[in-house]
Motif scaffolding. Structure first.
Motif, PDB file in Angstrom:
ATOM      1  N   VAL B 158      85.887  67.473  32.511  1.00 20.68           N
ATOM      2  CA  VAL B 158      85.879  68.516  33.157  1.00 20.68           C
ATOM      3  C   VAL B 158      84.479  69.588  33.150  1.00 20.68           C
ATOM      4  CG1 VAL B 158      87.134  70.683  33.788  1.00 20.68           C
ATOM      5  CG2 VAL B 158      88.298  68.351  33.533  1.00 20.68           C
ATOM      6  N   ASP B 161      81.462  67.912  34.288  1.00 21.26           N
ATOM      7  CA  ASP B 161      81.382  67.434  35.745  1.00 21.26           C
ATOM      8  C   ASP B 161      81.878  68.483  36.592  1.00 21.26           C
ATOM      9  OD1 ASP B 161      80.314  65.018  34.808  1.00 21.26           O
ATOM     10  OD2 ASP B 161      81.491  63.683  36.360  1.00 21.26           O
ATOM     11  N   ARG B 162      82.756  69.194  36.190  1.00 22.07           N
ATOM     12  CA  ARG B 162      83.204  70.421  37.355  1.00 22.07           C
ATOM     13  C   ARG B 162      83.101  71.864  36.851  1.00 22.07           C
ATOM     14  NH1 ARG B 162      83.725  66.289  39.436  1.00 22.07           N
ATOM     15  NH2 ARG B 162      85.514  65.170  40.269  1.00 22.07           N
ATOM     16  N   THR B 163      82.137  72.230  36.012  1.00 17.15           N
ATOM     17  CA  THR B 163      81.608  73.381  35.761  1.00 17.15           C
ATOM     18  C   THR B 163      80.298  73.679  36.208  1.00 17.15           C
ATOM     19  OG1 THR B 163      81.161  73.130  33.785  1.00 17.15           O
ATOM     20  CG2 THR B 163      83.588  73.674  33.960  1.00 17.15           C
ATOM     21  N   ARG B 167      76.931  71.461  34.952  1.00 16.69           N
ATOM     22  CA  ARG B 167      75.488  71.318  35.834  1.00 16.69           C
ATOM     23  C   ARG B 167      74.481  71.668  35.439  1.00 16.69           C
ATOM     24  NH1 ARG B 167      79.572  72.001  39.943  1.00 16.69           N
ATOM     25  NH2 ARG B 167      79.235  74.423  40.228  1.00 16.69           N
TER      26      ARG B 167
END
Lengths: 419, 285
Positions: B158, B161-163, B167
């Motif tokens: 998470v 890949d998701r914050t 990135r």
């Protein structure tokens, strides 16, 4: 007139200072001090052994110095970390003898280190009193066969671990044996000697499984699981020190003591192991199935010599003495007896003085075996129990066997070592 | 069959320690390009702090673990900013020398503070006991470790890949100069990544204390296995570290069962086999 005394007092004070700094002027051996080089594992999960070696040596030296030294010569010690590495042990020995000027050497913990030191001792021509390393090859091969006379062992060798065969010979319900072994010479030798003795005493037993854990193993779960898959009745385990504590705790987690009948922790009578599992012993979590021995245990023999040693040790260090403490302590008193008999520090004369020696030590009477320079004495084995008289778990229901029964005796025939 | 399944489950729990330490190692290498020899020492410090806070001070086990992670993360930040940052432009051998020096320093520091002897506190009461799996008692603590390892894996996925932070980290790892040009504070990213890696090492160490001895030098044993895992999985690859940990943990466990004579050799045999087939590691792109 009274000022006449002043220079006399000054001279007396200076003489006193020089005695305390450099030893008494009456040292009969012609050296400022007798230097003792000591080595042991002082780091990692086995570090308590080195610490105990140091404490045992220190206590002996303080006592001997307080009583006037050896033939009037004071003792001085230098301790070094062996790191359980043969190369380090050899480097330390060379430093202690050639740079520092050690007259005698003591220690070491690892069998690998002991085997590496053997040939170096011949080259250095210094006696090393081995006080823990247990491989039978040290005395059987290096002394009895190769005649490296500078090796003397004060501690019981790996033969002691085979006492398990005698301890359980009458337990007809324990037929299937497995080992969780230290993955080096000590573990292999224990398993080999145990099987040899057991086959002789109990032809009906089976050896059903083995798992081998190298030094610095922290996760014994796979080894425990693999051995338990063979459904053993009894397990003999040789990881020692902190690794033994870890192994036993992880065995509890896997419910091993619900499924086996006996577990023999070879050097489980060691103080650091007993301290580490005291809480579990107190809670009865080993279900009375945990047995052990050691190379000395502080609650045996019940002699004045031993009681007094334990009391002085506990007062000096606020700990119970481990076997490596007792063996090193005794080794220094053996040195004292031999040097006083030889009236010399020369290797040949000190070794000659060791011949036929029979000496009272805290562990009992030790007898020098001339063929392999091994001191022979008996150490009991027993059940790990909680006794409120002691601050830590102890060995109880002690059984003592004659070393003639379970030690190996010359002439030695080679032992097949295999995993 | 039950024996195999049980042995595999035991291997899985061992794999989780390996995962926690190799995850941090590979994240730091993947983003900063630093092969941190001292990562094992951070594991050791986490273990010592966990032991002290839980076993000596008496904090609840969970609090002790989190506090150890925080303390080692702060130490990681100090090491990154104070010691590693001046070396980024230099030959990588300087980083290796520095981190190797740190190993010696931290080991001796631990010896000074905690002494040379091993420490092992009691297992938290709520993690004692076992559950019956495949007809044998399976330690609750091992099950707890597996759950923690899985949670950490999910959390890292998470995070990366998701914050936004993830990135920024991936951008910095791909092209440091371009990321900086786009306004990402790359020095801050480096510090935070080093802190995260350090905290993961400390988590592994602190979780190990009730069942494994804490002593100077335990990090050295762990770092060797962690290096093997990162090589197997592909240097700098998080998924590779996870797969490598599972591979080494589970196959080692089977090795103990099937080839007890070659246990020590077995891990190296796995690495050699992987390197022969895929020299860049299983998951390297």
């Amino acid at each position: 007139m009274r000022w006449v005394w002043v220079p006399l007092v000054v001279v007396a004070l200076l003489a006193g200072a020089s005695w305390s700094a450099a030893g008494p002027a009456t040292c009969a051996l012609g050296v400022p001090t007798i230097k003792l080089g000591v080595q042991g594992a002082a780091s990692g999960p086995h570090a308590d052994y080195g610490r105990q070696i140091e404490m045992g040596a220190q206590l002996a030296i303080e006592e001997i110095n307080a009583a006037g030294g050896i033939l009037g010569c004071r003792l001085e010690m230098r301790f070094m970390d062996e790191e359980l590495r043969p190369a380090t042990a050899v480097r330390n020995a060379r430093f202690l003898v050639t740079e520092w000027g050690a007259h005698f050497l003591y220690g070491v913990d690892s069998s690998g280190s002991a085997m590496a030191l053997g040939p170096v001792l011949r080259e250095l021509d210094r006696i090393q009193f081995f006080t823990h390393a247990a491989t039978h090859r040290l005395t059987e091969e290096l002394v009895a066969q190769q005649k490296i006379k500078q090796i003397v062992r004060v501690s019981a060798p790996v033969y002691q671990d085979a006492v398990a065969a005698w301890l359980f010979r009458d337990r007809r319900d324990v037929r299937r044996w497995a080992t969780i072994g230290a993955d080096y010479e000590y573990g292999y030798a224990t398993w080999a000697i145990f099987r040899e003795q057991m086959r002789r005493l109990r032809p009906d037993v089976e050896f059903v499984g083995a798992a081998w854990a190298p030094f610095l193993t922290t996760d014994f779960s796979p080894h425990i699981a693999a051995v338990m898959a063979t459904n053993p009745d009894g397990i003999i385990a040789t990881p020692w020190a902190g690794e033994a504590v870890t192994l036993l705790r992880q065995a509890l987690l896997q419910g091993v003591f619900d499924r086996i009948k006996v577990w023999f922790q070879a050097m489980g009578g060691s103080v650091d192991v007993l301290e580490g599992i005291s809480q579990e012993v107190k809670e009865g979590r080993f279900q009375g199935k945990l047995y052990a021995t050691a190379r000395y245990i502080h609650n045996w023999p019940n002699t004045e010599t031993n009681r007094s040693f334990v009391s002085r040790f506990a007062k000096r260090w606020n700990r119970m003495p481990n076997y490596s403490a007792e063996t090193t302590y005794s080794a220094i008193y053996i040195t004292k007896a031999a040097v006083e008999r030889a009236r010399s520090l020369q290797t040949d004369r000190v070794i000659a003085a060791l011949q036929g020696m029979r000496i009272e030590t805290p562990a009992g009477v030790r007898v020098f075996r001339s063929e392999d320079h091994q001191f022979v004495y008996a150490v009991p084995a027993g059940k790990v129990v909680w006794d409120p008289r002691y601050p830590i778990a102890v060995l109880g229901e002690l059984k003592v066997f004659d070393p003639k029964d379970y030690w190996r005796w010359p002439p030695f025939r080679p032992l097949e070592l295999s995993k | 069959m039950e024996v195999l399944a049980y042995q595999g489950l035991i291997g899985l729990s061992s794999a989780m320690y390996l995962w926690l330490i190799s995850a941090g190692l590979t994240i730091i290498f993947g983003v900063l390009g630093v092969l941190n020899f001292a990562h094992g020492s951070l594991f050791m410090l986490g273990a010592y702090l966990g032991y002290t806070l839980y076993g000596v001070v008496g904090l609840p086990f969970g609090v002790a673990v989190l506090a150890s992670m925080a303390a080692v993360a702060l130490l990681g930040a100090a090491v990154e900013r104070g010691l590693l940052r001046p070396l980024y432009g230099l030959d990588p051998s300087y980083q290796l020398l520095l981190t190797f020096g740190l190993v010696l320093f931290l080991d001796d520091l631990a010896k000074l503070v905690w002494g040379g002897v091993f420490r092992i506190p009691p297992i938290p009461p709520w993690l004692q006991g076992s559950v019956v799996l495949f007809g044998r008692p399976y330690p609750l603590y091992n099950a707890f470790l597996m759950a923690t390892g899985a949670l950490v894996g999910g959390g890292l996925w998470v995070l990366f890949d998701r914050t936004w932070w993830g990135r920024a980290v991936r951008a910095t790892a791909a092209d440091r100069d371009m990321a900086a040009a786009l306004g990402i504070r790359t020095p801050g990213v480096f510090s935070s990544v080093f802190m995260l890696g350090s905290a993961l090492a400390a988590l592994g160490g602190a979780l190990s204390t009730p069942v494994r001895p804490v002593a100077p030098g335990i990090g050295a044993a762990m770092i060797v296995q962690a290096f093997i895992i990162t090589v197997i999985g592909g240097l700098g690859n998080l998924r590779g570290a996870f797969a490598g940990s599972l591979l080494v943990g589970v196959l080692s466990s089977y090795g103990t069962l099937w080839f007890p004579e070659f246990e020590l050799f077995f891990v190296f045999a796995i690495m050699a086999a992987v390197l022969l087939v895929r020299p860049q590691g299983l998951f390297a792109r």
